[in-house]
Design a protein around this motif. Sequence first.
Motif, short mmCIF file in Angstrom:
data_model
loop_
_atom_site.label_atom_id
_atom_site.label_comp_id
_atom_site.label_asym_id
_atom_site.label_seq_id
_atom_site.Cartn_x
_atom_site.Cartn_y
_atom_site.Cartn_z
N VAL A 180 -3.87 -1.33 -7.05
CA VAL A 180 -5.20 -0.87 -7.02
C VAL A 180 -4.91 0.86 -6.66
CG1 VAL A 180 -5.29 -1.24 -4.50
CG2 VAL A 180 -7.37 -1.17 -5.84
N ILE A 181 -3.90 1.04 -5.95
CA ILE A 181 -3.82 2.67 -5.67
C ILE A 181 -3.15 3.66 -6.58
CG2 ILE A 181 -2.54 4.18 -4.24
CD1 ILE A 181 -2.51 2.00 -2.05
N PRO A 223 -7.05 -9.02 -10.31
CA PRO A 223 -7.54 -8.74 -8.77
C PRO A 223 -8.57 -7.82 -8.16
CG PRO A 223 -4.91 -9.34 -9.17
CD PRO A 223 -5.62 -8.95 -10.59
N PHE A 268 -2.02 -6.12 2.65
CA PHE A 268 -2.87 -5.13 2.27
C PHE A 268 -4.09 -5.89 1.59
CE2 PHE A 268 -5.17 -2.70 -0.78
CZ PHE A 268 -5.35 -1.64 0.10
N GLY A 269 -3.76 -6.65 0.47
CA GLY A 269 -4.75 -7.35 -0.41
C GLY A 269 -5.49 -8.21 0.45
N GLU A 294 -0.41 -9.37 -7.63
CA GLU A 294 -0.24 -8.00 -7.28
C GLU A 294 -1.68 -7.24 -6.81
OE1 GLU A 294 1.73 -7.00 -4.98
OE2 GLU A 294 0.91 -4.88 -4.66
N TYR A 295 -1.78 -6.73 -5.86
CA TYR A 295 -3.22 -5.92 -5.47
C TYR A 295 -2.86 -4.60 -4.95
CZ TYR A 295 -7.69 -4.60 -3.88
OH TYR A 295 -8.82 -3.78 -3.43
N GLY A 296 -2.40 -4.60 -3.71
CA GLY A 296 -2.07 -3.40 -2.75
C GLY A 296 -1.41 -2.30 -3.64
N VAL A 310 -4.02 3.61 5.11
CA VAL A 310 -3.04 4.31 4.15
C VAL A 310 -4.08 4.64 2.86
CG1 VAL A 310 -1.12 4.24 2.33
CG2 VAL A 310 -0.96 3.71 4.93
N ALA A 339 0.80 -1.16 0.07
CA ALA A 339 0.16 0.19 -0.18
C ALA A 339 0.81 1.27 -0.05
CB ALA A 339 -0.92 -0.10 0.95
N PHE A 361 -2.50 6.54 -12.74
CA PHE A 361 -3.69 6.18 -13.02
C PHE A 361 -3.98 5.84 -14.68
CE2 PHE A 361 -3.10 9.78 -10.13
CZ PHE A 361 -3.36 9.06 -9.00
N VAL A 369 -5.23 -11.60 -2.98
CA VAL A 369 -7.00 -11.44 -3.19
C VAL A 369 -7.57 -12.69 -3.15
CG1 VAL A 369 -8.52 -10.27 -4.76
CG2 VAL A 369 -6.62 -9.06 -4.20
N PRO A 390 -2.03 -0.78 6.56
CA PRO A 390 -1.89 -0.42 5.20
C PRO A 390 -3.42 0.06 4.77
CG PRO A 390 -0.86 -2.43 6.20
CD PRO A 390 -1.62 -1.78 7.23
#
Lengths: 288, 294
Positions: free
Chosen positions: A230-231, A244, B228-229, A225-227, B249, A123, A152, B125, B246
Amino acid sequence: MTVSSQRISRSVGDSTWKVFWHSIIHMPWTWRIMLGYLAFMLFLPTAAMLAGSATLGPAEFWRIATSPIALSTYDVTFTTSLIAALIDGVFGILIAWVLVRYNFPLKRFIDASIDLPFALPTAVAGLTLATVYSENGWIGSLFAPFGIKIAFTRLGVGVAMMFISLPFVVRTVQPVLMQMEKEIEEAAWSLGASSWQTFWRVLLPPLFPAILTGVALGFSRAVGEYGSTVIISSNTPFKDLIAPVLIFQRLEQYDYAGATVIGMVLLILSLLMLLVINFIQAWGKQYD
Amino acid sequence: MTNATNRLSSATPGSAVQKPSLGQKSWIPAILIGIALTFLGLALYIPAINVFYQAFHKGFGPFLHNLSEPNFQHAIRTTLLLAAIAVPLNTLFGLATAFALAHKRFPGRTLLLSIVDLPFAISPVVAGLMIVLLYGRNGWFGGWLQEHGIQIVFALPAMVLATAFVSMPFVAREVIPVLEEEGIDQEEAAHTLGANSWQTFWRVTVPNIRWGLLYGILLTNARAMGEFGAVSVVSGNIAGKTQSLPLFVEEAYKSYETEAAYSAAVLLALLAVVTLVMKEILERRTGASRRKVH
């Protein structure tokens, strides 16, 4: 003849069952903890997911798995992960090479810092990458005048994937490079090979399995991977929405079937990647 | 750290090169080092410095202010609690697995080792999804749990399960090679000299594996605090209730509270720095380079 062989096979069967039960009853406590924890933490959840997707039936499964939005997320996830892993492959070899062969100030510090993406929570990685690579961020503002937006967009997803996968290539190539003897290169050199020839003909072949392993590990990490992704992504469908995140959105809408199917596709892919990686490593041992 | 990194990215590395290896041309190493450091700067160092810059460029005031927010404090406590439960559980599992598998050769051992490693291959996930499918409203145990008024999903228990799942293999992975290398001679000698298994374990085995074990626990802890996921999927992300650091955040960033997001992020970045420093110390302790891919 048949009777006696049947009797033999039955008695063998009996004794294997006895051995089986005996080993279960007299199992050491280490085995009990290991198998109990694995059953509770890993097998049970996996079984729940397999059962969930089995109740859907193949036709329904296929319909959800190949729906246009699902297909677009596979495209974004897999293509971007592959490109990110390949770029990491090139720079990972370079970084490993520089760390093994040359001396320069702060080398130890730089070597240790390669593991930063392992240690930094994803994150935080996503947050800072989204800031730095945004239009008015430190790095993003350098690209903005050329009309290149990074954060983005799909490009940003790629940057995040490159960040988290980088250590995989460096840390798989580095030990192999350390073991390689300099004499072989020097011999190639003194026999009149150019540095380009030395690199392609002498250095690269023994490194190749390690490079492939590193890229494959990086790829499968990036796919899941997600954290961070996604941001840094705007999560717009058909543009930069990754698989994901689609799972997450389906769950938020209580669409358990949709989430399970996309989850199964990812799970099958990661098991396939695991097989591929094991295969590459077995093949690479021939060089030892 | 920030100063050192700054200096490093602006330094011209060519002058320090001692041994040109690929060819006699001395400019090749300088260029290669330059490219490598530029890439690392863009990909790692500038983003890392940015975390500290964003958190502290207005001084410590905003950071201390955010630190006093109840939701922020709750997120810190949740993260510490998750690690405090998941790390001991995974340590016990890792030690049991290492003792079960290190000295035995049997068919299916490789398969079992791969199964132990499986949580690293599964997307976080997907791990979270599995827990929801098992304990959620429509899950296998959903009905039973609801009847008995036990809430697992969207509450702390599922967050613990998710955290433990993603950080499961570290200890086993680090201790197995140490045990394999040590062999069982010392344990056998202790037994012959009359030590019981408990004494042998505490006086012989534990001292032998302690650095590998610490290394495994360190990595488990870093992953547990930073996950996080998987946690995000099962937690429901309710501020002040089921929000770990996390998750805080991400939520702060999404609701345009960038300052709060970076105050939390800098704590997690400090955790990463401490982890890397201790990792380096433990690697030197264990002598040989034990770097590998996680």
